[in-house]
Design a protein around this motif. Structure first.
Motif, mmCIF file in Angstrom:
data_model
loop_
_atom_site.group_PDB
_atom_site.id
_atom_site.type_symbol
_atom_site.label_atom_id
_atom_site.label_comp_id
_atom_site.label_asym_id
_atom_site.label_seq_id
_atom_site.Cartn_x
_atom_site.Cartn_y
_atom_site.Cartn_z
ATOM 1 N N GLU A 1 0.829 -1.208 0.000
ATOM 2 C CA GLU A 1 0.000 0.000 0.000
ATOM 3 C C GLU A 1 0.863 1.257 0.000
ATOM 4 O O GLU A 1 0.531 2.250 -0.672
ATOM 5 N N LEU B 1 1.472 5.159 -2.164
ATOM 6 C CA LEU B 1 1.279 6.382 -1.389
ATOM 7 C C LEU B 1 2.577 7.185 -1.311
ATOM 8 O O LEU B 1 2.878 7.811 -0.297
ATOM 9 N N ARG C 1 0.350 8.427 6.406
ATOM 10 C CA ARG C 1 0.192 7.486 5.295
ATOM 11 C C ARG C 1 0.307 6.034 5.770
ATOM 12 O O ARG C 1 -0.393 5.159 5.278
ATOM 13 N N ALA D 1 -2.506 3.247 5.325
ATOM 14 C CA ALA D 1 -2.241 1.911 4.793
ATOM 15 C C ALA D 1 -2.724 0.834 5.754
ATOM 16 O O ALA D 1 -3.319 -0.171 5.342
ATOM 17 N N LEU E 1 -6.467 0.586 5.564
ATOM 18 C CA LEU E 1 -6.907 -0.070 4.330
ATOM 19 C C LEU E 1 -6.682 -1.577 4.393
ATOM 20 O O LEU E 1 -7.535 -2.369 3.979
ATOM 21 N N ASP F 1 -3.304 8.082 -6.610
ATOM 22 C CA ASP F 1 -3.433 6.825 -5.858
ATOM 23 C C ASP F 1 -3.850 7.087 -4.417
ATOM 24 O O ASP F 1 -4.644 6.343 -3.832
ATOM 25 N N LEU F 2 -3.313 8.148 -3.820
ATOM 26 C CA LEU F 2 -3.675 8.492 -2.454
ATOM 27 C C LEU F 2 -5.161 8.802 -2.355
ATOM 28 O O LEU F 2 -5.853 8.317 -1.447
ATOM 29 N N ARG G 1 -7.250 5.665 -2.567
ATOM 30 C CA ARG G 1 -7.230 4.840 -1.356
ATOM 31 C C ARG G 1 -8.031 5.469 -0.225
ATOM 32 O O ARG G 1 -8.652 4.765 0.576
ATOM 33 N N GLN H 1 -11.439 4.565 -1.026
ATOM 34 C CA GLN H 1 -11.694 3.156 -0.713
ATOM 35 C C GLN H 1 -12.019 2.987 0.766
ATOM 36 O O GLN H 1 -12.956 2.273 1.129
ATOM 37 N N LEU H 2 -11.260 3.636 1.637
ATOM 38 C CA LEU H 2 -11.549 3.569 3.072
ATOM 39 C C LEU H 2 -12.913 4.169 3.381
ATOM 40 O O LEU H 2 -13.627 3.702 4.271
#
Length: 595
Positions: free
Chosen positions: A389, A393, A462, A466, A469, A495-496, A499, A502-503
């Motif tokens: 992950e 990040l 970060r 991670a 996630l 990407d950050l 993610r 996603q969370l």
């Protein structure tokens, strides 16, 4: 979930109200506008240390008020209820910071210590900022992360260990009590034997002291009692031995009856009175007879009186030592006999406990070893997943290692919480026989170090992201990230944002960011804007939508809000991220539609 946050007179913020929604909420604004002050206000609301310098110049106090939506069964709501607050329709939390240094807290409408805010906050908001990475700084939390990630294998192994550990600690406690100083136990046993022998020789009966008091009084006044009874009997029935010429009560009652009997048949009322006179005559006769028998039976034996007085003296001495009454003395004797039996049998009990403790220690060692094996197995997987992950990040060179280290000590260690098994001696805690530490190697070839020593504030955020996630269980209703994008740009910023989105599928996420690539993923976009009037600077918070949001993203990307190319880039970025969020199932993608 955090529904709203109102901030008054805090730093540059005069009065601002933030309404949050489900999913991903982003807070943006120009440098110095006051974005960080929003996170600072949230930290105050969650019980962080207060600084009077935060109170806005000229204001008497800064106030932060938050509304948290949790069910009444939630642990945070139960804590508020236990503090006397109302938690039926969500939680209202308030923190007031006076300019003169006083800090007050209210939960659910009731005043409470600031520590209660902190207890509630730990269960509703995970605040991940440069100054508040408590979960990564707390070694026990590293273990919690690993155990949560590992799931059932570690959960079952931990349950087995804790069952053995509780039994082991209970046996240790009892053995310590039973194995108190041999001299002390012997001294106590001898004291109890002496006391029980003394009580046994006296053999007190329940209530005996009251009966003896009554007997002593009667014996000591026997002559007076006898004389009084005889005199009373003489007044009632006369005394032939004295030859008194004075009529007795019975004589007078007889004369009264005779006077009434001759005429009572002429009037019913008089007949009734005559009957009563007859009854009085019978009663006086009975009392006279009883007085005669009482006088004859009064015991005036001096020897008996001396015996009673001696018994009373013996009982009084006993009561002074063992209880206020014979009932209490007898109860103390029963308890002391039981205690003496335990003391006299302590050697056998010590042997039993020592044997049981050795057996249980073996169980602690075996179950603790199995728990360590399960953790080690999961640790490698957790480290690999978090490392993967972090590559997305902007931490491509970082390697996460989760170290599980047994707490092995010297076999000669005499500490009570050391368990000795065939494999060696280990320091036992309720969590197991090992320590867990998350370590970071930030650069190739660098030795892994504790995460809090090897990572900057932004990197810590970060790493936390991670970990959240990878765990994928969203055990917190709300996650707040500040400075998570520090040092991130380009494709890594995209990407950050992905993610974070996603969370936000399983929890509310609030992010303070300066990256347009991250802001484009938001379900709700709030902007902090600073204004200056009459040389007084203040900041407000506004929700942006549609073209206003396009302009804000354009500013974040290129610094210009009126550039045609910048606006087009921002609009395309928002549309592209809206399509991405639709694919990953974000909470409210409709909120991101841009015209």
């Amino acid at each position: 979930m955090l529904r709203s946050l109102r901030i008054s007179s805090l730093g540059v913020i005069d009065d601002a109200e933030l309404e949050f929604g489900p999913g991903l909420n982003v807070i943006t604004g120009e440098t110095g506008a006051g974005k960080t002050m929003v996170v600072t206000g949230l930290g105050l609301l969650l019980g962080s240390r207060a600084d009077t310098a935060l109170v806005r110049t000229g204001a008497e106090a800064a106030v932060v008020e938050g509304e948290v939506d949790v069910p009444p069964s939630h642990v945070a709501a139960q804590r508020v209820a236990s503090a006397g607050g109302d938690a039926h329709d969500g939680l209202i939390l308030v923190r007031t910071l006076s300019a003169i240094g006083r800090s007050r807290a209210h939960v659910g409408g009731r005043a409470a210590p600031v520590s209660v805010l902190a207890e509630v906050g730990e269960h509703v908001v995970a605040l991940h900022g440069q100054a508040d990475q408590w979960r990564l700084r707390d070694g026990d939390q590293h273990r919690v992360w690993l155990d949560d990630f590992a799931g059932k294998p570690v959960r079952d192994a931990l349950a087995d260990f804790q069952q053995a550990y509780r039994k082991w600690t209970d046996l240790r406690r009892e053995l310590t009590e039973v194995s108190a100083s041999t001299i002390e136990r012997a001294r106590e046993a001898q004291m109890l034997r002496t006391a029980l022998a003394e009580i046994g020789s006296v053999a007190p009966q329940a209530g005996e002291e009251d009966e003896l008091l009554e007997q002593e009084s009667r014996l000591a006044h026997a002559d007076a009692l006898r004389s009084a009874a005889r005199e009373a009997r003489a007044h009632l029935a006369g005394d032939d031995e004295r030859g008194d010429q004075v009529a007795s009560a019975l004589d007078l009652l007889g004369q009264a009856g005779s006077a009434l009997t001759t005429v009572s048949h002429h009037d019913e009322r008089l007949a009734q009175l005559n009957t009563r006179v007859s009854e009085a005559t019978y009663l006086a006769s009975d009392v006279a007879s009883d007085l005669s028998m009482y006088a004859e039976g009064v015991d005036g034996d001096p020897a008996r009186l001396a015996s009673v007085q001696q018994r009373r003296a013996t009982l009084t001495a006993l009561l002074r030592s063992y209880g206020a009454s014979t009932v209490e003395v007898r109860a103390w004797a029963v308890e002391s006999a039981e205690r003496l039996e335990r003391l006299e049998g302590s050697e056998d009990r010590i042997a039993e406990l020592t044997k049981a403790l050795a057996t249980t220690a073996a169980s602690v060692g075996v179950s603790g070893g199995a728990l360590t094996v399960a953790r080690v197995s999961a640790a490698g997987a957790l480290g690999e997943r978090v490392t993967t992950e972090l590559r997305a990040l902007a931490m491509g060179s970082a390697v996460i290692e989760v170290a599980v280290t047994s707490r092995e000590v010297e076999t000669s260690d005499e500490r009570a919480d050391v368990v000795r098994v065939e494999e060696g001696a280990f320091l036992a805690r309720s969590s197991g026989l090992d320590d867990v530490e998350i370590r970071l190697s930030a650069n190739p070839g660098a030795a892994p170090r504790s995460i809090t020593k090897a990572a900057s504030g932004g990197e810590l955020s970060r790493v936390m992201l991670a970990l959240e996630l990878v765990s994928a269980h969203a055990h917190m209703p709300t996650y707040v990230f500040d400075e998570v994008d520090a040092g991130v740009g380009g494709a890594a910023a995209v990407d950050l944002g992905a993610r974070l989105a996603q969370l936000a599928q399983t929890a509310q996420v609030i992010v303070v960011t300066h990256l347009g690539q991250v802001a484009a993923y938001a379900d709700r976009h709030l902007v902090v804007r600073k204004t200056s009037e009459s040389q007084i600077t203040s900041a407000g918070v506004h929700v942006v939508e549609s073209e206003d949001r396009v302009a804000e993203v354009a500013r974040m990307i290129g610094g210009e809000t009126d550039s045609t190319a910048g606006l087009a880039h921002a609009r395309e970025l928002l549309k592209r991220h809206t399509r991405v969020q639709s694919r990953i199932g974000a909470a409210d993608p409709a909120a991101q539609q841009v015209t």
